[in-house]
Scaffold this motif. Structure first.
Motif, PDB file in Angstrom:
ATOM      1  N   GLY A 158       0.481 -10.363  17.869  1.00  0.00           N
ATOM      2  CA  GLY A 158       0.138 -11.410  16.917  1.00  0.00           C
ATOM      3  C   GLY A 158      -1.252 -11.272  16.338  1.00  0.00           C
ATOM      4  O   GLY A 158      -1.848 -12.263  15.898  1.00  0.00           O
ATOM      5  N   LEU A 159      -1.773 -10.052  16.294  1.00  0.00           N
ATOM      6  CA  LEU A 159      -3.153  -9.843  15.859  1.00  0.00           C
ATOM      7  C   LEU A 159      -3.269  -9.106  14.530  1.00  0.00           C
ATOM      8  O   LEU A 159      -4.378  -8.777  14.107  1.00  0.00           O
ATOM      9  CB  LEU A 159      -3.923  -9.067  16.935  1.00  0.00           C
ATOM     10  CG  LEU A 159      -3.984  -9.729  18.324  1.00  0.00           C
ATOM     11  CD1 LEU A 159      -4.749  -8.850  19.298  1.00  0.00           C
ATOM     12  CD2 LEU A 159      -4.620 -11.102  18.234  1.00  0.00           C
ATOM     13  N   SER A 160      -2.162  -8.839  13.867  1.00  0.00           N
ATOM     14  CA  SER A 160      -2.222  -8.078  12.611  1.00  0.00           C
ATOM     15  C   SER A 160      -3.077  -8.765  11.564  1.00  0.00           C
ATOM     16  O   SER A 160      -3.874  -8.120  10.864  1.00  0.00           O
ATOM     17  CB  SER A 160      -0.807  -7.861  12.061  1.00  0.00           C
ATOM     18  OG  SER A 160      -0.087  -6.970  12.869  1.00  0.00           O
ATOM     19  N   GLU A 161      -2.905 -10.074  11.415  1.00  0.00           N
ATOM     20  CA  GLU A 161      -3.641 -10.809  10.391  1.00  0.00           C
ATOM     21  C   GLU A 161      -5.069 -11.121  10.820  1.00  0.00           C
ATOM     22  O   GLU A 161      -5.858 -11.628  10.029  1.00  0.00           O
ATOM     23  CB  GLU A 161      -2.906 -12.115  10.059  1.00  0.00           C
ATOM     24  CG  GLU A 161      -1.477 -11.928   9.577  1.00  0.00           C
ATOM     25  CD  GLU A 161      -1.404 -11.059   8.332  1.00  0.00           C
ATOM     26  OE1 GLU A 161      -2.274 -11.226   7.452  1.00  0.00           O
ATOM     27  OE2 GLU A 161      -0.486 -10.221   8.244  1.00  0.00           O
ATOM     28  N   ARG A 162      -5.392 -10.841  12.064  1.00  0.00           N
ATOM     29  CA  ARG A 162      -6.730 -11.154  12.585  1.00  0.00           C
ATOM     30  C   ARG A 162      -7.558  -9.900  12.821  1.00  0.00           C
ATOM     31  O   ARG A 162      -8.601  -9.949  13.471  1.00  0.00           O
ATOM     32  CB  ARG A 162      -6.576 -11.940  13.884  1.00  0.00           C
ATOM     33  CG  ARG A 162      -5.820 -13.250  13.690  1.00  0.00           C
ATOM     34  CD  ARG A 162      -5.252 -13.797  14.972  1.00  0.00           C
ATOM     35  NE  ARG A 162      -6.294 -14.152  15.920  1.00  0.00           N
ATOM     36  CZ  ARG A 162      -6.052 -14.486  17.197  1.00  0.00           C
ATOM     37  NH1 ARG A 162      -4.799 -14.503  17.650  1.00  0.00           N
ATOM     38  NH2 ARG A 162      -7.045 -14.810  17.996  1.00  0.00           N
ATOM     39  N   SER A 163      -7.079  -8.773  12.318  1.00  0.00           N
ATOM     40  CA  SER A 163      -7.807  -7.516  12.491  1.00  0.00           C
ATOM     41  C   SER A 163      -7.652  -6.660  11.245  1.00  0.00           C
ATOM     42  O   SER A 163      -6.717  -6.850  10.462  1.00  0.00           O
ATOM     43  CB  SER A 163      -7.300  -6.757  13.723  1.00  0.00           C
ATOM     44  OG  SER A 163      -5.913  -6.468  13.604  1.00  0.00           O
ATOM     45  N   THR A 164      -8.576  -5.721  11.063  1.00  0.00           N
ATOM     46  CA  THR A 164      -8.583  -4.843   9.892  1.00  0.00           C
ATOM     47  C   THR A 164      -8.751  -3.405  10.341  1.00  0.00           C
ATOM     48  O   THR A 164      -9.586  -3.105  11.210  1.00  0.00           O
ATOM     49  CB  THR A 164      -9.742  -5.210   8.946  1.00  0.00           C
ATOM     50  OG1 THR A 164      -9.621  -6.581   8.567  1.00  0.00           O
ATOM     51  CG2 THR A 164      -9.724  -4.336   7.703  1.00  0.00           C
ATOM     52  N   LEU A 165      -7.957  -2.508   9.768  1.00  0.00           N
ATOM     53  CA  LEU A 165      -8.072  -1.083  10.074  1.00  0.00           C
ATOM     54  C   LEU A 165      -9.163  -0.463   9.209  1.00  0.00           C
ATOM     55  O   LEU A 165      -9.063  -0.458   7.978  1.00  0.00           O
ATOM     56  CB  LEU A 165      -6.736  -0.387   9.820  1.00  0.00           C
ATOM     57  CG  LEU A 165      -6.745   1.146   9.873  1.00  0.00           C
ATOM     58  CD1 LEU A 165      -7.216   1.655  11.234  1.00  0.00           C
ATOM     59  CD2 LEU A 165      -5.362   1.707   9.529  1.00  0.00           C
ATOM     60  N   HIS A 166     -10.214   0.047   9.854  1.00  0.00           N
ATOM     61  CA  HIS A 166     -11.263   0.801   9.180  1.00  0.00           C
ATOM     62  C   HIS A 166     -10.996   2.288   9.384  1.00  0.00           C
ATOM     63  O   HIS A 166     -10.722   2.727  10.506  1.00  0.00           O
ATOM     64  CB  HIS A 166     -12.637   0.436   9.754  1.00  0.00           C
ATOM     65  CG  HIS A 166     -13.093  -0.926   9.364  1.00  0.00           C
ATOM     66  ND1 HIS A 166     -14.315  -1.455   9.737  1.00  0.00           N
ATOM     67  CD2 HIS A 166     -12.500  -1.894   8.598  1.00  0.00           C
ATOM     68  CE1 HIS A 166     -14.445  -2.675   9.247  1.00  0.00           C
ATOM     69  NE2 HIS A 166     -13.366  -2.957   8.555  1.00  0.00           N
ATOM     70  N   LEU A 167     -11.114   3.053   8.316  1.00  0.00           N
ATOM     71  CA  LEU A 167     -10.722   4.457   8.342  1.00  0.00           C
ATOM     72  C   LEU A 167     -11.791   5.330   7.701  1.00  0.00           C
ATOM     73  O   LEU A 167     -12.400   4.940   6.702  1.00  0.00           O
ATOM     74  CB  LEU A 167      -9.399   4.617   7.575  1.00  0.00           C
ATOM     75  CG  LEU A 167      -8.685   5.961   7.617  1.00  0.00           C
ATOM     76  CD1 LEU A 167      -8.076   6.189   8.996  1.00  0.00           C
ATOM     77  CD2 LEU A 167      -7.582   5.988   6.548  1.00  0.00           C
TER      78      LEU A 167
END
Length: 415
Positions: A158-167
């Motif tokens: 349930g953390l997809s909307e509460r995290s961001t992928l930095h690349l």
């Protein structure tokens, strides 16, 4: 008589009970489900390794090796270290235990790691990590697969909307060398204005200045040359293939040009999932491609990518799972009831019914325990029930009560 001093926990360790333990294992359960979906095999590696395994792979000049490792001499005089992370031990096992024959190898594990550092929110001296690796695969698709596993795990939690992928990309060795030289020249112009830590890193590892936590370094990091100016054609094509793969998989990402890995064996892809909910400890999960790691341990060139995540940090963010509750609690009355109750309890458990027994107090207290445990049913067994060969089965939600034969209890409770 002298008072015995109560032992206290070692600083930076913790014991978990109830909801905290449930959150911790909810993370592990989700990880185990997702790694099976992605075909990552479970592996186990030792908690202790020769100190050289970490000195070679993490780098002898890093803080982890020079200040934070728990190292000691065993009785044979060999230097042994409690692992500060899991990847190095996996790499050692890949080389020394014949795992190369299985390449490309997708593997996953979790376990304790140890670092001597200042404990703070979400960070402990004994902590636990999830770890996923793809060994022996040099294709961009492997990077997409590894990141996809991480993204699916965060979705399960349930953390997809509460995290961001930095690349970011670190390029190939040619790219990295040119970029390193340009960063060294840039930061050297501002040496006197850099923080003490960045000044010490300048000659050893100028890439690390880009992720400095010292505010005085940030203007110089922001004005530093970017890696895109030095990417070879091949390195640029590799990164483009990774980003296109992520787009195709529906995994959102943002470019973070200051995301680096200081050690020379890191190549191409570097990534982190970050959150704004944990203060300074923003990283939930991080990893990258480390195509030169196996060679640092004396093994053959082996392209690889992997990531790790702190279980405690993830557990702080997930919703508490539903409490574990028994299906039934047996309430025995009298000596005869208690003897039969023990037999009934064993029988129910052997048939897959979660059951417990209220073995203390009067009838009222025992029924209260059954209710407090969250059980659906209370099974009352007294002398009259023993004689009749039945248990009084009370539905604790509806209040309905029926006499059911001992050998029919499991079937009745399943209904």
């Amino acid at each position: 008589m002298a008072k015995i001093e109560t032992p206290q926990p070692v600083r930076g360790t913790q014991s978990l009970l109830g909801e905290e333990a449930d959150r911790f294992h909810a993370v592990i359960s989700a990880f185990d489900r997702v790694r099976r979906l992605f075909g990552f095999r479970r592996v186990e590696v030792p908690v202790i390794e020769p100190t050289a395994v970490f000195a070679r792979t993490i780098g002898e000049t890093t803080d982890v090796v020079s200040k934070e490792m728990y190292s000691f001499e065993d009785r044979s005089g060999d230097s042994i270290t409690l692992r500060p992370e899991l990847t190095a031990g996996i790499a050692r096992a890949y080389i020394s235990e014949g795992w190369q024959q299985h390449a490309p190898l997708k593997i996953a594990t979790w376990g304790a790691a140890f670092r001597y550092e200042r404990p703070q929110k979400g960070r402990f001296r004994q902590f636990h990590q999830l770890d996923a690796e793809i060994l022996g695969a040099g294709e961009p698709a492997a990077d997409v697969e590894a990141i996809g596993l991480a993204a699916q795990l965060l979705a399960e939690l349930g953390l997809s909307e509460r995290s961001t992928l930095h690349l970011n990309t670190l390029g190939d060795p040619e790219t990295r060398t040119k970029w390193r030289d340009a960063l060294h020249a840039h930061f050297s112009k501002h040496r006197a204005a850099l923080s003490d830590e960045s000044q010490s890193r300048l000659d050893r590892n100028p890439l690390r200045i880009l992720d400095s936590k010292a505010h005085q370094d940030w203007p110089f990091a922001d004005s530093a040359p970017g890696i895109d100016d030095f990417l070879t054609v091949e390195a640029g094509q590799f990164f483009e293939a990774v980003t296109k793969g992520l787009d195709a998989a529906g995994i959102a990402w943002v470019r973070e040009p200051r995301l680096v890995r200081g050690l020379d064996y890191y190549r191409h892809t570097a990534f982190e999932f970050v959150t704004e909910e944990l203060g300074a400890q923003a990283q939930l999960l991080g990893g990258g491609r480390y195509d030169g790691l196996m060679e640092s341990l004396g093994g053959p060139h082996t392209p690889a990518i992997g990531w790790a995540a702190g279980i405690e940090r993830l557990a702080m963010m997930v919703d508490a799972p539903a409490s574990e509750r028994p299906d039934a609690v047996i309430v025995p009355l009298g000596e005869a009831g208690e003897q039969v109750a023990t037999k009934v309890l064993a029988s129910l458990r052997s048939q897959g019914i979660a059951a417990d027994m209220a073995f203390r107090g009067n009838m009222k207290k025992r029924m209260a325990k059954a209710d407090a445990a969250g059980a659906r049913f209370a099974l009352i067994i007294g002398e009259s029930e023993v004689e009749a060969g039945v248990a009084q089965v009370k539905d604790l939600q509806s209040g309905e009560q029926n006499a059911i034969a001992f050998d029919k209890l499991a079937e009745a409770l399943r209904r």
